[in-house]
Design a protein around this motif. Structure first.
Motif, PDB file in Angstrom:
ATOM      1  N   SER A 113      -0.033   9.404 179.729  1.00 47.41           N
ATOM      2  CA  SER A 113      -0.968  10.381 180.538  1.00 47.41           C
ATOM      3  C   SER A 113      -0.422  11.656 180.128  1.00 47.41           C
ATOM      4  O   SER A 113      -0.925  12.901 180.759  1.00 47.41           O
ATOM      5  N   ALA A 114       0.586  12.190 179.446  1.00 49.88           N
ATOM      6  CA  ALA A 114       1.111  13.647 179.174  1.00 49.88           C
ATOM      7  C   ALA A 114       0.212  14.144 178.092  1.00 49.88           C
ATOM      8  O   ALA A 114       0.345  15.604 177.783  1.00 49.88           O
ATOM      9  N   LEU A 115      -0.598  13.436 177.590  1.00 45.71           N
ATOM     10  CA  LEU A 115      -1.455  14.090 176.359  1.00 45.71           C
ATOM     11  C   LEU A 115      -2.914  14.207 177.008  1.00 45.71           C
ATOM     12  O   LEU A 115      -3.374  13.253 177.708  1.00 45.71           O
ATOM     13  N   ASN A 116      -3.584  15.346 176.843  1.00 48.60           N
ATOM     14  CA  ASN A 116      -4.800  15.457 177.453  1.00 48.60           C
ATOM     15  C   ASN A 116      -5.992  14.655 176.648  1.00 48.60           C
ATOM     16  O   ASN A 116      -6.132  14.637 175.398  1.00 48.60           O
ATOM     17  N   ASP A 123       5.961  10.019 180.642  1.00 46.65           N
ATOM     18  CA  ASP A 123       4.894   9.260 180.385  1.00 46.65           C
ATOM     19  C   ASP A 123       3.996   9.620 179.301  1.00 46.65           C
ATOM     20  O   ASP A 123       3.075  10.490 179.580  1.00 46.65           O
TER      21      ASP A 123
END
Lengths: 335, 288
Positions: free
Chosen positions: B97-100, B94
């Motif tokens: 949501s995988a990046l901060n 995804d």
């Protein structure tokens, strides 16, 4: 951008300040207790009392009194303290710096301690370390600040007299400072010994104020941090090969702080309110201590001035929290 | 040379319920291996086992995961930290949501290179620009300054793909990398992954439920169900003549342009029952 935001927020705060002023003005005049009766010797003639009432304008109607007071206040004159016979403005300005130093010091301790508790609890999730931090926060949270003050005084002032338990600075020390921000000035001038003595005096009252707030921050931040640790970006950081510490501090903490700031924000104002009792307990010469004396003496002008200062502090704190919130959350910044 | 050799891997929940049953799978250098199955088949569990990020409730009960000849089963966290990001990377499912959300793209691209390659901030930034060009992002300088929420899903997945190739890993685990994307973007991303993989000679374990995706990017494939590998081989061979009834059923359940929607059929209950029986027999033969 930020300057405009600050200015508009301060403008919005003006009605609040006016409301507080009206409310306090009416309230202190409606509750029983006569400031003149408190200040003069018993046996004064009714004529003397009437003359003094006239002198302080207390013989006029409340709206009239308010109009006079507000007019002068706008010009920066908040009247003269009845009990101390000095201008309210100079009294407040002389005492405010020490309260600000105490509150800021306590806030720093609370944030540092609360963050440490949260990070430690999450790092040791599901192990003894987590149970220990939960127990510590639960305990610190259930004891109010003034009880902490008495406990700390008992332990570090009496049982093991390591720290001073009253005042702001050792009376034998005359720092000869120009400002009233002693700690700031001592640090800027490199007066290490004086700064050390100031910190020693600040430590116990600041700790008493900080412990409940630290526990609150610890609890809220821990649960939001634990939630962040389940996010995909944390998993990706793990798969990038970063250590758990680096992931908690470098990736998750900032995101976890966003809900924590909004949830603990109101607690910061409690800390400012807490200074009143704590300053009294530790005989700390700040505006809180002054406020208690002012109430006891029914010193109407001083009470009014001090409560306005407190209201202003609350407004500034809320503004500061909003700014911190926006700084932490990039999604809010361009709104 | 073999990059990844999973041999007889079994895993179970703490309660004893098996989730992987004797999974074996070999990926050679520069090979793309498709791991196909329905949700719950255990394919993501295989991916997580390789990355050492199995859920706390799952433990490996048998088998080996050899990466470049070295068994990763039982490798401690420190050992994994040296491997992950540098030799084994992940393209997550995804991209949203995988990046901060609170770190700029530049920080999230360069951190892994600075950690494993010891690059300076400037060198890492230069390499990040090269990588962004490779994943065909226009104006990479501007993208580096952005926060994730300022990029589209497709852009974010490109950034994540660029991150996965950052340290020239030998193996990339792609966990349903196109599932969360728009259909029109899916195709571009697949072509891009395939192109990067060829140029860099990276082996990929491609986890997906989509046979169409497997046909486009994979050379070999494994079909999984109930934590077991039912069929394995070259994609072309299996597509031409599926050996297992389950694989045939999967093909029948895959939408195709040249067949009416009515031709789609669920996997027959009898096939599923057979597999469940096989799983039970396996559990009985080797109780955990």
């Amino acid at each position: 951008m930020i300057v405009r935001q600050v200015l508009s927020r301060l403008l919005q705060a003006l009605p609040t300040l006016v409301g507080v002023a009206v409310l306090v003005f009416v309230l202190v005049r409606v509750v029983p207790g006569d400031p003149i009766a408190m200040m003069i010797a018993p046996g004064a003639s009714p004529d003397d009392i009437a003359r003094l009432r006239g002198l302080y304008g207390l013989d006029r109607s409340i709206p009239e009194q308010f109009a006079i007071w507000a007019g002068r206040a706008l010009a920066g004159d908040f009247g003269t303290s009845i009990s101390l016979r000095q201008s309210v403005m100079s009294l407040v300005l002389a005492r405010l710096p020490s309260t600000l130093e105490l509150a800021v010091f306590a806030t720093v301790i609370a944030i540092a301690l609360g963050t440490a508790l949260a990070v430690f609890g999450v790092r040791h999730r599901g192990r003894l370390g987590e149970a220990a931090t939960d127990a510590a926060t639960g305990f610190a949270l259930s004891v109010p600040d003034f009880i902490w003050a008495l406990l700390l005084m008992l332990v570090f002032g009496v049982l093991a007299p390591l720290l001073p338990i009253s005042g702001r600075l050792d009376p034998s020390v005359d720092p000869g400072f120009v400002t009233r921000f002693y700690l700031v000035e001592a640090l800027l001038r490199g007066r290490v010994a004086v700064a050390g003595d100031l910190v020693a005096h600040l430590l116990l009252p600041a700790l008493a104020l900080a412990l409940p707030l630290a526990a609150m921050i610890g609890r809220v931040l821990k649960s939001s941090l634990a939630e962040e640790m389940l996010q995909d970006y944390v998993m990706l950081a793990r798969v990038k090969g970063f250590s758990r510490w680096r992931i908690i501090l470098g990736e998750a903490l900032r995101n976890a702080a966003i809900p924590a700031v909004s949830l603990t924000g109101v607690q910061f104002t409690f800390l400012v309110g807490g200074t009143v009792l704590i300053e009294k307990i530790f005989s700390f010469p700040g505006i809180g201590n002054l406020a208690i004396d002012a109430v006891i003496n029914r010193d109407l002008p001083l009470i009014q001035g001090l409560i306005l200062v407190f209201a202003l502090m609350f407004i500034v704190i809320n503004l500061g929290l909003d700014l911190v919130y926006a700084a932490l959350n990039p999604r809010l910044r361009h709104g | 040379m073999t990059v990844l050799d999973i041999a007889g891997l079994s895993a179970a929940l703490h309660g004893g319920r098996p989730v992987l049953r004797d999974v074996s799978l070999v990926i050679g250098e520069g090979e793309v291996h498709g791991l196909v199955g329905m949700s719950g088949a255990g394919k993501s569990m295989v991916a997580r086992a390789v990355l050492g990020i199995l859920p706390a409730a799952v433990r490996l009960t048998a088998g080996a995961i050899r990466f470049q000849g070295r068994d990763l089963v039982g490798l401690d966290e420190r050992g994994y930290r040296r491997l992950l990001g540098r030799d084994i990377a992940l393209i997550p499912q995804d991209p949203l949501s995988a990046l901060n959300p609170s770190r700029r793209i530049e920080a999230q691209m360069t951190d892994v290179m600075r950690l494993h390659l010891g690059l300076s901030a400037r060198a890492a930034r230069d390499r990040a620009l090269v990588l962004l060009n490779e994943v065909r992002i226009r104006d990479p300088e501007a993208v580096l300054r952005r926060y994730p929420h300022e990029l589209s899903g497709g852009m974010r997945q490109r950034v994540l793909i660029a991150i996965s190739f950052a340290c020239e890993p030998r193996l990339i685990i792609a966990d349903e990398p196109t599932t969360a994307l728009d259909v029109t973007v899916q195709q571009q991303i697949l072509v891009m992954i395939r192109g990067l993989q060829r140029r860099h000679g990276t082996a990929i374990l491609f986890v997906t439920h989509d046979l169409g995706v497997v046909a486009k990017v994979c050379g070999r494939m494994s079909v999984m169900h109930e934590g077991m590998v039912l069929e394995q081989g070259a994609v072309a061979d299996i597509m031409a003549a599926p050996g297992h009834a389950f694989t045939r059923a999967l093909f029948a359940a895959t939408p195709r342009y040249d067949r009416p929607v009515e031709a789609l059929a669920p996997v027959p209950a009898a096939v599923l029952a057979d597999i469940a029986a096989a799983a039970q027999a396996f559990d009985a033969g080797r109780p955990c």
